[in-house]
Design an enzyme around this catalytic site. Structure first.
Site, PDB file in Angstrom:
ATOM      1  N   ARG A   7      27.708  -9.911 -25.550  1.00  0.00           N
ATOM      2  CA  ARG A   7      28.919 -10.515 -24.995  1.00  0.00           C
ATOM      3  C   ARG A   7      29.243 -11.786 -25.788  1.00  0.00           C
ATOM      4  NH1 ARG A   7      29.201  -7.591 -20.106  1.00  0.00           N
ATOM      5  NH2 ARG A   7      31.447  -7.844 -20.229  1.00  0.00           N
TER       6      ARG A   7
ATOM      7  N   GLN B  77      33.758  -9.360 -29.064  1.00  0.00           N
ATOM      8  CA  GLN B  77      34.725  -9.104 -27.984  1.00  0.00           C
ATOM      9  C   GLN B  77      35.660  -7.932 -28.278  1.00  0.00           C
ATOM     10  OE1 GLN B  77      36.287 -12.992 -27.130  1.00  0.00           O
ATOM     11  NE2 GLN B  77      36.214 -12.629 -24.951  1.00  0.00           N
TER      12      GLN B  77
ATOM     13  N   SER C 163      33.916  -5.015 -21.165  1.00  0.00           N
ATOM     14  CA  SER C 163      34.988  -5.946 -20.794  1.00  0.00           C
ATOM     15  C   SER C 163      36.323  -5.239 -20.672  1.00  0.00           C
ATOM     16  CB  SER C 163      35.129  -7.063 -21.842  1.00  0.00           C
ATOM     17  OG  SER C 163      34.058  -7.947 -21.732  1.00  0.00           O
TER      18      SER C 163
ATOM     19  N   TYR D 204      24.785 -13.177 -18.102  1.00  0.00           N
ATOM     20  CA  TYR D 204      24.642 -12.331 -16.920  1.00  0.00           C
ATOM     21  C   TYR D 204      23.959 -13.100 -15.795  1.00  0.00           C
ATOM     22  CZ  TYR D 204      25.880  -8.338 -19.849  1.00  0.00           C
ATOM     23  OH  TYR D 204      26.539  -7.465 -20.673  1.00  0.00           O
TER      24      TYR D 204
ATOM     25  N   ASP E  42      34.069  -4.730 -27.214  1.00  0.00           N
ATOM     26  CA  ASP E  42      33.343  -4.817 -25.945  1.00  0.00           C
ATOM     27  C   ASP E  42      33.998  -3.911 -24.898  1.00  0.00           C
ATOM     28  OD1 ASP E  42      32.117  -5.525 -23.601  1.00  0.00           O
ATOM     29  OD2 ASP E  42      32.390  -7.683 -23.843  1.00  0.00           O
TER      30      ASP E  42
END
Ligand code: NAD
Length: 371
Positions: free
Chosen positions: A121, A126, A132, A227, A129
């Site tokens: 992450r 990104q 997400s 997380y 990802d």
């Protein structure tokens, strides 16, 4: 020219496709001979003709076995893995924490397996990802699902027939899905409260115009990847107590509280549901990994004895498959493009993104958590 094969999803609940015609065209420009399994995009609104126009070849599922790169949304079966070409590369959502036998099947077949869940992450990752991009849509869908399932309207209305109060939403867990759920609930005119065990989230909640519910749980924190850490049983009990009153007053509760690679915590007990208003709606977005709500069931809607609707949809983003595939496909393209140099896709195990997401290579499982 190397071949990239786009699988058709076999899970009947799945509506998405891993590569859209737009991505197929871009992959062709990157030097791939793209083959798309017949009918792979139909449920997402992409016909075989559109893929052909984009330069891809329509193929039968058996042709995956001859491809250099196979991409899908959901994990393949171990039988399908055994048919893949030695030395080929596979990319999909492999669910590696729960699929050790499958990861071994990749190692046994000599296939390099990359799991989209394991993409770090980080800012640089990104663009690829999938967690997400899909959670973002799931958060949006959860709000709309709740809004169309409840027997009231969301916004405040002042009418000659009286004033209608706005719906009260309570979002539990403010990661990617939770943030989008807050933003969407605000957009449809609801009043929104939210809670997360990671204190850093409070500012983000406030910046979306929602209220952060404060519950003192002592030390909570987050992992290096951002997380949440698992709470102690005492902390979970404190959280339940702190949330019971907010749930009792809410019209809609959406739970997104997950623990990466572990079972989700049960934070809304049957007793808390019993304390909620009849007709209110709960959407448990963690239902697939064990569930945040006692009594929720995967892909079922349960009505509690006191008339609370508990929705346990495991893949809300599959209800917007065109958008979900557009985003998934962009993540796939970005992954391949990121690791292409001098016209060649290269598996560089020194790269932190590749190292993190590859779970099997050269006949071995590369992450000991999946052995
Ligand atoms: P997730 O799906 O793992 O969990 C959802 C949320 O539930 C998290 O915010 C978590 O803190 C929360 N949660 C866990 N236990 C809880 C409990 N008992 N009560 C209430 N909430 C609880 O989270 P995610 O959406 O995958 O995001 C994980 C992290 O990754 C976040 O820090 C997020 O900001 C970060 N992230 C970073 C990037 C990036 O920089 N590229 C991209 C996406 C996400």
């Amino acid at each position: 020219m190397k071949t990239l094969f786009v699988s058709a999803e076999t899970d009947p609940r799945e509506t998405r496709v891993a590569v859209t015609p737009t991505d197929a065209k871009k992959l062709g420009k990157l030097g791939w001979a793209v083959k798309v399994c017949r009918g792979a995009g139909v449920k997402a609104g992409f016909s075989d003709a559109q893929y052909s126009e984009a330069g891809a070849e329509i193929a039968d599922s058996g042709e995956a076995g001859a491809a250099d790169f196979v991409v899908g949304v959901r994990k393949p079966s171990a039988d399908d893995v055994a048919k893949l070409k030695k030395g080929s590369f596979h990319l999909s959502l492999l669910d590696p924490f729960n699929e050790k036998a499958l990861i071994k099947a990749f190692a046994d077949a000599g296939v390099t397996a990359a799991s989209f869940e394991m993409i770090p992450r980080s800012t640089i990752a990104q663009k690829m990802d999938v967690l997400s991009s899909q959670s973002n849509l799931a958060g949006y869908c959860a709000v709309l699902k709740a809004a169309t399932s409840i027997n009231k309207i969301a916004p405040m209305m002042m009418t000659p027939a009286g004033t209608i109060s706005p719906l009260k939403f309570f979002i539990v867990g403010v990661g990617v899905a939770g943030l989008q759920a807050i933003a969407t609930a605000k957009r449809i005119g609801a009043r929104v409260e939210a809670f997360d065990t990671r204190p850093v989230v409070e500012e983000q909640v406030k910046s979306l115009g929602a209220k952060f519910v404060k519950i003192d749980l002592g030390e909570t924190g987050q992992t290096a990847q951002g997380y949440a850490k698992a709470l102690t049983p005492e902390q979970i009990e404190l959280q339940r107590k702190g949330m019971a009153k907010v749930c009792a007053q809410a019209d809609v509760v959406i739970t997104t509280a997950k623990l990466f690679g572990r079972k989700a915590p049960v934070i809304i007990t049957a007793e808390m549901v019993a304390g909620m208003k009849p007709g209110s709606v709960v959407v448990d977005m963690a239902v697939e990994s064990g569930g945040n709500v006692e009594g929720s069931k995967p892909d079922e809607t349960v009505i509690s004895p006191n008339g609370v609707m508990i929705i346990g949809n495991t893949c809300l983003e599959a209800s917007v498959p065109a958008t979900a595939s557009q985003m998934y496909g962009a993540n796939v393209y970005n992954f391949i493009e990121h690791f292409t140099s001098d016209g060649e896709f290269r598996v560089n195990m020194e790269d932190p993104i590749m190292k993190s997401c590859v779970v099997a290579r050269d006949g071995k499982i590369t992450d000991e958590r999946f052995m």
